[in-house]
Design a protein around this motif. Structure first.
Motif, PDB file in Angstrom:
ATOM      1  N   ASN A  89      73.099  45.613  -3.540  1.00 37.33           N
ATOM      2  CA  ASN A  89      71.680  45.356  -3.334  1.00 37.33           C
ATOM      3  C   ASN A  89      70.884  45.498  -4.629  1.00 37.33           C
ATOM      4  O   ASN A  89      69.970  44.720  -4.898  1.00 37.33           O
ATOM      5  CB  ASN A  89      71.137  46.289  -2.257  1.00 37.33           C
ATOM      6  CG  ASN A  89      69.820  45.822  -1.714  1.00 37.33           C
ATOM      7  OD1 ASN A  89      69.678  44.677  -1.302  1.00 37.33           O
ATOM      8  ND2 ASN A  89      68.846  46.713  -1.700  1.00 37.33           N
ATOM      9  N   THR A  90      71.236  46.483  -5.454  1.00 32.80           N
ATOM     10  CA  THR A  90      70.551  46.686  -6.725  1.00 32.80           C
ATOM     11  C   THR A  90      70.751  45.485  -7.643  1.00 32.80           C
ATOM     12  O   THR A  90      69.793  44.968  -8.232  1.00 32.80           O
ATOM     13  CB  THR A  90      71.036  47.979  -7.407  1.00 32.80           C
ATOM     14  OG1 THR A  90      70.701  49.087  -6.559  1.00 32.80           O
ATOM     15  CG2 THR A  90      70.395  48.166  -8.774  1.00 32.80           C
ATOM     16  N   VAL A  91      71.995  45.024  -7.767  1.00 33.05           N
ATOM     17  CA  VAL A  91      72.273  43.862  -8.622  1.00 33.05           C
ATOM     18  C   VAL A  91      71.607  42.622  -8.038  1.00 33.05           C
ATOM     19  O   VAL A  91      70.916  41.883  -8.748  1.00 33.05           O
ATOM     20  CB  VAL A  91      73.790  43.638  -8.789  1.00 33.05           C
ATOM     21  CG1 VAL A  91      74.068  42.326  -9.512  1.00 33.05           C
ATOM     22  CG2 VAL A  91      74.434  44.803  -9.523  1.00 33.05           C
ATOM     23  N   TYR A  92      71.800  42.374  -6.760  1.00 32.14           N
ATOM     24  CA  TYR A  92      71.194  41.221  -6.077  1.00 32.14           C
ATOM     25  C   TYR A  92      69.680  41.213  -6.311  1.00 32.14           C
ATOM     26  O   TYR A  92      69.102  40.198  -6.690  1.00 32.14           O
ATOM     27  CB  TYR A  92      71.532  41.312  -4.586  1.00 32.14           C
ATOM     28  CG  TYR A  92      70.815  40.328  -3.690  1.00 32.14           C
ATOM     29  CD1 TYR A  92      71.341  39.070  -3.446  1.00 32.14           C
ATOM     30  CD2 TYR A  92      69.625  40.676  -3.053  1.00 32.14           C
ATOM     31  CE1 TYR A  92      70.696  38.174  -2.607  1.00 32.14           C
ATOM     32  CE2 TYR A  92      68.964  39.785  -2.225  1.00 32.14           C
ATOM     33  CZ  TYR A  92      69.505  38.538  -1.999  1.00 32.14           C
ATOM     34  OH  TYR A  92      68.859  37.656  -1.178  1.00 32.14           O
ATOM     35  N   GLY A  93      69.051  42.348  -6.114  1.00 32.02           N
ATOM     36  CA  GLY A  93      67.609  42.455  -6.271  1.00 32.02           C
ATOM     37  C   GLY A  93      67.131  42.198  -7.691  1.00 32.02           C
ATOM     38  O   GLY A  93      65.996  41.749  -7.888  1.00 32.02           O
ATOM     39  N   SER A  94      67.971  42.451  -8.677  1.00 34.97           N
ATOM     40  CA  SER A  94      67.571  42.231 -10.066  1.00 34.97           C
ATOM     41  C   SER A  94      67.438  40.748 -10.405  1.00 34.97           C
ATOM     42  O   SER A  94      66.817  40.394 -11.410  1.00 34.97           O
ATOM     43  CB  SER A  94      68.563  42.909 -11.022  1.00 34.97           C
ATOM     44  OG  SER A  94      69.797  42.211 -11.060  1.00 34.97           O
ATOM     45  N   TYR A  95      67.975  39.879  -9.577  1.00 41.36           N
ATOM     46  CA  TYR A  95      67.892  38.435  -9.795  1.00 41.36           C
ATOM     47  C   TYR A  95      66.717  37.803  -9.050  1.00 41.36           C
ATOM     48  O   TYR A  95      66.436  36.627  -9.241  1.00 41.36           O
ATOM     49  CB  TYR A  95      69.186  37.750  -9.347  1.00 41.36           C
ATOM     50  CG  TYR A  95      70.317  37.913 -10.325  1.00 41.36           C
ATOM     51  CD1 TYR A  95      70.618  36.908 -11.247  1.00 41.36           C
ATOM     52  CD2 TYR A  95      71.101  39.064 -10.338  1.00 41.36           C
ATOM     53  CE1 TYR A  95      71.664  37.052 -12.151  1.00 41.36           C
ATOM     54  CE2 TYR A  95      72.142  39.216 -11.228  1.00 41.36           C
ATOM     55  CZ  TYR A  95      72.414  38.208 -12.136  1.00 41.36           C
ATOM     56  OH  TYR A  95      73.443  38.345 -13.034  1.00 41.36           O
ATOM     57  N   LEU A  96      66.068  38.559  -8.186  1.00 40.89           N
ATOM     58  CA  LEU A  96      65.040  38.010  -7.316  1.00 40.89           C
ATOM     59  C   LEU A  96      63.705  38.710  -7.517  1.00 40.89           C
ATOM     60  O   LEU A  96      63.652  39.871  -7.928  1.00 40.89           O
ATOM     61  CB  LEU A  96      65.466  38.164  -5.849  1.00 40.89           C
ATOM     62  CG  LEU A  96      66.768  37.465  -5.489  1.00 40.89           C
ATOM     63  CD1 LEU A  96      67.334  38.039  -4.213  1.00 40.89           C
ATOM     64  CD2 LEU A  96      66.549  35.983  -5.366  1.00 40.89           C
ATOM     65  N   ASN A  97      62.648  38.000  -7.179  1.00 36.59           N
ATOM     66  CA  ASN A  97      61.319  38.575  -7.160  1.00 36.59           C
ATOM     67  C   ASN A  97      61.141  39.209  -5.777  1.00 36.59           C
ATOM     68  O   ASN A  97      61.181  38.509  -4.767  1.00 36.59           O
ATOM     69  CB  ASN A  97      60.270  37.485  -7.396  1.00 36.59           C
ATOM     70  CG  ASN A  97      58.854  38.001  -7.332  1.00 36.59           C
ATOM     71  OD1 ASN A  97      58.568  39.054  -6.779  1.00 36.59           O
ATOM     72  ND2 ASN A  97      57.959  37.228  -7.896  1.00 36.59           N
ATOM     73  N   GLU A  98      60.987  40.508  -5.721  1.00 37.94           N
ATOM     74  CA  GLU A  98      60.917  41.207  -4.445  1.00 37.94           C
ATOM     75  C   GLU A  98      59.804  40.678  -3.543  1.00 37.94           C
ATOM     76  O   GLU A  98      59.947  40.639  -2.330  1.00 37.94           O
ATOM     77  CB  GLU A  98      60.740  42.714  -4.674  1.00 37.94           C
ATOM     78  CG  GLU A  98      60.933  43.529  -3.418  1.00 37.94           C
ATOM     79  CD  GLU A  98      60.976  45.019  -3.692  1.00 37.94           C
ATOM     80  OE1 GLU A  98      60.526  45.768  -2.809  1.00 37.94           O
ATOM     81  OE2 GLU A  98      61.442  45.428  -4.765  1.00 37.94           O
ATOM     82  N   LYS A  99      58.710  40.220  -4.141  1.00 37.91           N
ATOM     83  CA  LYS A  99      57.577  39.730  -3.347  1.00 37.91           C
ATOM     84  C   LYS A  99      57.849  38.376  -2.707  1.00 37.91           C
ATOM     85  O   LYS A  99      57.191  38.018  -1.736  1.00 37.91           O
ATOM     86  CB  LYS A  99      56.319  39.668  -4.204  1.00 37.91           C
ATOM     87  CG  LYS A  99      55.858  41.038  -4.639  1.00 37.91           C
ATOM     88  CD  LYS A  99      54.602  40.983  -5.462  1.00 37.91           C
ATOM     89  CE  LYS A  99      54.285  42.407  -5.878  1.00 37.91           C
ATOM     90  NZ  LYS A  99      52.993  42.589  -6.418  1.00 37.91           N
ATOM     91  N   THR A 100      58.793  37.628  -3.251  1.00 41.36           N
ATOM     92  CA  THR A 100      59.121  36.308  -2.697  1.00 41.36           C
ATOM     93  C   THR A 100      60.594  36.205  -2.314  1.00 41.36           C
ATOM     94  O   THR A 100      61.144  35.112  -2.221  1.00 41.36           O
ATOM     95  CB  THR A 100      58.765  35.192  -3.706  1.00 41.36           C
ATOM     96  OG1 THR A 100      59.522  35.403  -4.910  1.00 41.36           O
ATOM     97  CG2 THR A 100      57.282  35.163  -4.009  1.00 41.36           C
ATOM     98  N   ALA A 101      61.226  37.348  -2.110  1.00 40.57           N
ATOM     99  CA  ALA A 101      62.655  37.372  -1.796  1.00 40.57           C
ATOM    100  C   ALA A 101      62.949  36.597  -0.508  1.00 40.57           C
ATOM    101  O   ALA A 101      62.128  36.555   0.405  1.00 40.57           O
ATOM    102  CB  ALA A 101      63.135  38.816  -1.651  1.00 40.57           C
ATOM    103  N   PRO A 102      64.131  35.988  -0.432  1.00 41.08           N
ATOM    104  CA  PRO A 102      64.485  35.202   0.749  1.00 41.08           C
ATOM    105  C   PRO A 102      64.833  36.081   1.949  1.00 41.08           C
ATOM    106  O   PRO A 102      65.060  37.286   1.810  1.00 41.08           O
ATOM    107  CB  PRO A 102      65.722  34.431   0.287  1.00 41.08           C
ATOM    108  CG  PRO A 102      66.344  35.306  -0.762  1.00 41.08           C
ATOM    109  CD  PRO A 102      65.181  35.962  -1.453  1.00 41.08           C
TER     110      PRO A 102
END
Length: 126
Positions: A89-102
């Motif tokens: 989850n930490t790595v996955y989240g580093s690639y995404l914008n948390e405010k617009t996450a899918p």
């Protein structure tokens, strides 16, 4: 009408499937595992390194379709050990914008191709 998406910057399919299919404005990306596209080797040094390789493979397919992670509307994560969820989850989240996450689900499975620990598929829209 569908368009096959293929890039040498992501692993070639290891079966009868495409890296991605673009239909109208929607891109369906096949599940990616930690295969290094340059060497064909599986990267499983650590769950973090493995997840980085998966995300880089997804990024390359998105790029081949002129998209980014901002276009992703749905992700599915398959893992073999729920104890790895935090690291993935930490790595996955580093690639995404948390405010617009899918939208996303994470599912523990008994096994994955090539005995990897994580596989991720995505759906993106223009």
């Amino acid at each position: 009408m569908k368009t096959i998406i293929f890039t040498a910057e992501a692993p070639a399919p290891i079966g009868p499937y495409s890296q991605g299919i673009l239909h109208n404005d929607t891109l369906y990306i096949s599940g990616q595992i930690a295969i290094n596209p340059e060497t064909g080797d599986i990267t499983t040094n650590s769950i973090e390194v493995e997840t980085i390789q998966v995300m880089e493979n997804l990024k390359a397919i998105l790029k081949a379709a002129n998209m980014t992670f901002e276009n992703v509307v749905k992700a599915t994560i398959f893992i073999t050990n729920m104890n790895d969820f935090g690291s993935i989850n930490t790595v996955y989240g580093s690639y995404l914008n948390e405010k617009t996450a899918p939208a996303r689900e994470t599912v523990q499975v008994a096994g994955l191709p090539k005995n990897v620990n994580v596989e991720i598929s995505m759906i993106a829209m223009l």
